[in-house]
Design a protein around this motif. Sequence first.
Motif, PDB file in Angstrom:
ATOM      1  N   PHE A  30      11.751   6.205   1.793  1.00  0.00           N
ATOM      2  CA  PHE A  30      12.382   4.933   2.145  1.00  0.00           C
ATOM      3  C   PHE A  30      13.872   4.990   1.797  1.00  0.00           C
ATOM      4  CE2 PHE A  30       7.946   4.196   1.576  1.00  0.00           C
ATOM      5  CZ  PHE A  30       7.589   3.219   2.510  1.00  0.00           C
ATOM      6  N   GLU A  31      14.643   4.194   2.483  1.00  0.00           N
ATOM      7  CA  GLU A  31      16.089   4.191   2.255  1.00  0.00           C
ATOM      8  C   GLU A  31      16.435   3.647   0.878  1.00  0.00           C
ATOM      9  OE1 GLU A  31      18.284   2.327   5.348  1.00  0.00           O
ATOM     10  OE2 GLU A  31      17.504   3.626   6.931  1.00  0.00           O
ATOM     11  N   THR A  32      15.672   2.671   0.428  1.00  0.00           N
ATOM     12  CA  THR A  32      15.933   2.081  -0.892  1.00  0.00           C
ATOM     13  C   THR A  32      14.605   1.861  -1.615  1.00  0.00           C
ATOM     14  OG1 THR A  32      15.793  -0.220  -0.138  1.00  0.00           O
ATOM     15  CG2 THR A  32      17.956   0.872   0.012  1.00  0.00           C
ATOM     16  N   GLU A  33      14.685   1.730  -2.941  1.00  0.00           N
ATOM     17  CA  GLU A  33      13.481   1.429  -3.723  1.00  0.00           C
ATOM     18  C   GLU A  33      12.939   0.056  -3.349  1.00  0.00           C
ATOM     19  OE1 GLU A  33      13.157   2.144  -7.919  1.00  0.00           O
ATOM     20  OE2 GLU A  33      14.805   3.601  -7.873  1.00  0.00           O
ATOM     21  N   GLU A  34      13.830  -0.857  -3.032  1.00  0.00           N
ATOM     22  CA  GLU A  34      13.398  -2.199  -2.651  1.00  0.00           C
ATOM     23  C   GLU A  34      12.506  -2.151  -1.417  1.00  0.00           C
ATOM     24  OE1 GLU A  34      15.302  -6.529  -1.302  1.00  0.00           O
ATOM     25  OE2 GLU A  34      16.617  -4.885  -1.955  1.00  0.00           O
ATOM     26  N   GLN A  35      12.892  -1.332  -0.425  1.00  0.00           N
ATOM     27  CA  GLN A  35      12.071  -1.180   0.771  1.00  0.00           C
ATOM     28  C   GLN A  35      10.715  -0.566   0.429  1.00  0.00           C
ATOM     29  OE1 GLN A  35      14.318   1.116   3.587  1.00  0.00           O
ATOM     30  NE2 GLN A  35      15.546  -0.632   4.260  1.00  0.00           N
ATOM     31  N   PHE A  36      10.711   0.378  -0.502  1.00  0.00           N
ATOM     32  CA  PHE A  36       9.470   1.022  -0.941  1.00  0.00           C
ATOM     33  C   PHE A  36       8.529  -0.008  -1.562  1.00  0.00           C
ATOM     34  CE2 PHE A  36       7.358   2.841  -4.757  1.00  0.00           C
ATOM     35  CZ  PHE A  36       6.394   3.598  -4.106  1.00  0.00           C
ATOM     36  N   TYR A  37       9.037  -0.804  -2.495  1.00  0.00           N
ATOM     37  CA  TYR A  37       8.206  -1.804  -3.157  1.00  0.00           C
ATOM     38  C   TYR A  37       7.719  -2.870  -2.165  1.00  0.00           C
ATOM     39  CZ  TYR A  37       9.831   0.216  -7.546  1.00  0.00           C
ATOM     40  OH  TYR A  37      10.102   1.070  -8.582  1.00  0.00           O
ATOM     41  N   ARG A  38       8.592  -3.218  -1.230  1.00  0.00           N
ATOM     42  CA  ARG A  38       8.205  -4.213  -0.226  1.00  0.00           C
ATOM     43  C   ARG A  38       7.067  -3.684   0.649  1.00  0.00           C
ATOM     44  NH1 ARG A  38      12.718  -4.587   2.962  1.00  0.00           N
ATOM     45  NH2 ARG A  38      13.784  -5.595   1.230  1.00  0.00           N
ATOM     46  N   GLN A  63       1.293  -3.534   2.152  1.00  0.00           N
ATOM     47  CA  GLN A  63       0.066  -2.776   2.366  1.00  0.00           C
ATOM     48  C   GLN A  63      -1.023  -3.098   1.335  1.00  0.00           C
ATOM     49  OE1 GLN A  63      -0.479  -1.121   4.987  1.00  0.00           O
ATOM     50  NE2 GLN A  63       1.589  -0.966   5.826  1.00  0.00           N
ATOM     51  N   GLY A  64      -0.707  -3.970   0.396  1.00  0.00           N
ATOM     52  CA  GLY A  64      -1.703  -4.368  -0.587  1.00  0.00           C
ATOM     53  C   GLY A  64      -1.974  -3.331  -1.654  1.00  0.00           C
ATOM     54  N   ILE A  65      -0.948  -2.551  -1.990  1.00  0.00           N
ATOM     55  CA  ILE A  65      -1.096  -1.504  -3.009  1.00  0.00           C
ATOM     56  C   ILE A  65      -0.107  -1.754  -4.140  1.00  0.00           C
ATOM     57  CG2 ILE A  65      -0.883   0.980  -3.487  1.00  0.00           C
ATOM     58  CD1 ILE A  65      -1.764   1.593  -0.738  1.00  0.00           C
ATOM     59  N   THR A  66      -0.574  -1.625  -5.366  1.00  0.00           N
ATOM     60  CA  THR A  66       0.304  -1.750  -6.523  1.00  0.00           C
ATOM     61  C   THR A  66       0.839  -0.374  -6.895  1.00  0.00           C
ATOM     62  OG1 THR A  66      -1.490  -1.383  -8.105  1.00  0.00           O
ATOM     63  CG2 THR A  66      -1.089  -3.665  -7.391  1.00  0.00           C
ATOM     64  N   VAL A  67       1.884  -0.351  -7.712  1.00  0.00           N
ATOM     65  CA  VAL A  67       2.423   0.933  -8.182  1.00  0.00           C
ATOM     66  C   VAL A  67       1.350   1.698  -8.947  1.00  0.00           C
ATOM     67  CG1 VAL A  67       4.088   2.000  -9.757  1.00  0.00           C
ATOM     68  CG2 VAL A  67       4.827   0.157  -8.230  1.00  0.00           C
ATOM     69  N   GLU A  68       0.613   0.983  -9.793  1.00  0.00           N
ATOM     70  CA  GLU A  68      -0.449   1.637 -10.575  1.00  0.00           C
ATOM     71  C   GLU A  68      -1.552   2.165  -9.654  1.00  0.00           C
ATOM     72  OE1 GLU A  68       0.791  -1.372 -11.126  1.00  0.00           O
ATOM     73  OE2 GLU A  68       1.961  -0.941 -12.950  1.00  0.00           O
ATOM     74  N   GLY A  69      -1.866   1.400  -8.616  1.00  0.00           N
ATOM     75  CA  GLY A  69      -2.891   1.836  -7.667  1.00  0.00           C
ATOM     76  C   GLY A  69      -2.469   3.078  -6.914  1.00  0.00           C
ATOM     77  N   LEU A  70      -1.192   3.139  -6.526  1.00  0.00           N
ATOM     78  CA  LEU A  70      -0.676   4.320  -5.828  1.00  0.00           C
ATOM     79  C   LEU A  70      -0.740   5.541  -6.733  1.00  0.00           C
ATOM     80  CD1 LEU A  70       0.763   5.727  -3.479  1.00  0.00           C
ATOM     81  CD2 LEU A  70       2.940   4.933  -4.437  1.00  0.00           C
ATOM     82  N   LYS A  71      -0.306   5.386  -7.970  1.00  0.00           N
ATOM     83  CA  LYS A  71      -0.325   6.520  -8.906  1.00  0.00           C
ATOM     84  C   LYS A  71      -1.765   6.997  -9.160  1.00  0.00           C
ATOM     85  CE  LYS A  71       3.994   5.452 -11.347  1.00  0.00           C
ATOM     86  NZ  LYS A  71       4.618   5.056 -12.637  1.00  0.00           N
ATOM     87  N   PHE A  72      -2.688   6.054  -9.251  1.00  0.00           N
ATOM     88  CA  PHE A  72      -4.092   6.400  -9.458  1.00  0.00           C
ATOM     89  C   PHE A  72      -4.604   7.247  -8.287  1.00  0.00           C
ATOM     90  CE2 PHE A  72      -8.611   5.504  -8.782  1.00  0.00           C
ATOM     91  CZ  PHE A  72      -9.145   5.797 -10.028  1.00  0.00           C
ATOM     92  N   ALA A  73      -4.310   6.815  -7.066  1.00  0.00           N
ATOM     93  CA  ALA A  73      -4.758   7.542  -5.875  1.00  0.00           C
ATOM     94  C   ALA A  73      -4.077   8.901  -5.771  1.00  0.00           C
ATOM     95  CB  ALA A  73      -4.479   6.711  -4.630  1.00  0.00           C
ATOM     96  N   LYS A 122      -7.552   2.837  -4.256  1.00  0.00           N
ATOM     97  CA  LYS A 122      -7.660   4.205  -3.745  1.00  0.00           C
ATOM     98  C   LYS A 122      -8.126   4.209  -2.289  1.00  0.00           C
ATOM     99  CE  LYS A 122      -9.972   8.615  -4.653  1.00  0.00           C
ATOM    100  NZ  LYS A 122     -10.813   9.389  -5.593  1.00  0.00           N
ATOM    101  N   ARG A 123      -9.103   3.382  -1.961  1.00  0.00           N
ATOM    102  CA  ARG A 123      -9.570   3.294  -0.584  1.00  0.00           C
ATOM    103  C   ARG A 123      -8.460   2.780   0.341  1.00  0.00           C
ATOM    104  NH1 ARG A 123     -14.870   3.654   0.879  1.00  0.00           N
ATOM    105  NH2 ARG A 123     -16.398   3.974  -0.790  1.00  0.00           N
ATOM    106  N   ARG A 124      -7.675   1.847  -0.172  1.00  0.00           N
ATOM    107  CA  ARG A 124      -6.562   1.330   0.629  1.00  0.00           C
ATOM    108  C   ARG A 124      -5.540   2.434   0.891  1.00  0.00           C
ATOM    109  NH1 ARG A 124      -5.552  -1.901   4.625  1.00  0.00           N
ATOM    110  NH2 ARG A 124      -3.444  -2.734   4.618  1.00  0.00           N
ATOM    111  N   TYR A 125      -5.247   3.219  -0.135  1.00  0.00           N
ATOM    112  CA  TYR A 125      -4.318   4.344   0.019  1.00  0.00           C
ATOM    113  C   TYR A 125      -4.847   5.337   1.050  1.00  0.00           C
ATOM    114  CZ  TYR A 125      -2.168   8.860  -0.978  1.00  0.00           C
ATOM    115  OH  TYR A 125      -1.548  10.088  -0.853  1.00  0.00           O
ATOM    116  N   LEU A 126      -6.119   5.683   0.955  1.00  0.00           N
ATOM    117  CA  LEU A 126      -6.713   6.643   1.894  1.00  0.00           C
ATOM    118  C   LEU A 126      -6.709   6.101   3.322  1.00  0.00           C
ATOM    119  CD1 LEU A 126      -9.777   7.945  -0.177  1.00  0.00           C
ATOM    120  CD2 LEU A 126      -7.598   9.111   0.231  1.00  0.00           C
ATOM    121  N   THR A 127      -6.911   4.789   3.451  1.00  0.00           N
ATOM    122  CA  THR A 127      -6.878   4.164   4.776  1.00  0.00           C
ATOM    123  C   THR A 127      -5.498   4.312   5.410  1.00  0.00           C
ATOM    124  OG1 THR A 127      -8.585   2.562   4.168  1.00  0.00           O
ATOM    125  CG2 THR A 127      -7.190   2.006   6.047  1.00  0.00           C
TER     126      THR A 127
END
Length: 275
Positions: A74-82, A87-97, A5-10
Amino acid sequence: MDKQKRRYLTIKLATEKYKLNPEFLSSIQKATIEQEVDKLYKLQTGILASDKAQSVTVSNAHLMDAYFSCVQQFETEEQFYRSLKHQGITVEGLKFALKDELHCDMVLDLVASEIPQLDIEQAKAYYNKNRLEFSRARTWKMSQILITKNNEFVENTPDNAFARVTKISEEANVKNFADLAMRHSECPSALESGLLGWCEEGKLYPEITSALLSLPQGRVSKPIETELGFHLVLCHDEKPAYVATFEEVWPFLQEKHASRAKTYLQREWLERLVR
């Protein structure tokens, strides 16, 4: 998940404030963002621990809408995941934030849900006192050809500039004005065939305003001298000065009142929360 969450806010604050990803911030910028992240993290924690937070919940559909809104940047999901990995964020971490952020927004909406109605008599008094705020000056849709005055260039000394604009004036008419503007005008509007668009009285040189007051639509003016140079203007259309009626202004005043009241109620509640 707190680190996520702190990473997301940063990332959020760095891009909003500096238009940069965190890794590109200077040391001073990083220190500023760290302070703001601490402040926002504590504020969100306080909001989520409040009684009002227990009254609202974030639905899974609402959360997924916010999540997919991030993906669509993002243009593609692959770019989003990359990008997430970088940025050091997981999908679960993003959803939590995102869920905490949405929850806080819902709480603040709840805090401001009982906005008092704007008193119509007070609104009328404000309108009558501030009519200029709801007025429009006389405006003209116009084009111009400008020959500037500049003693540093022989062709732009006042006498030569006047001679040049006089020669253009002798052949200018509504049909060839655009072509002449592109070929001769020294105004940036030459790139738009001389078109300046709608110009408001009070924002034009007074000499040009004076000429426009007696210039018929579709006619090219005689050369007009200002401190800048010599102008030929063509009036395409005109709108008279206008003051909106209270009935026209009333919806705007209600919206303005609601926005201010919402901000006030939320700020007052947050100040009590952090005391």
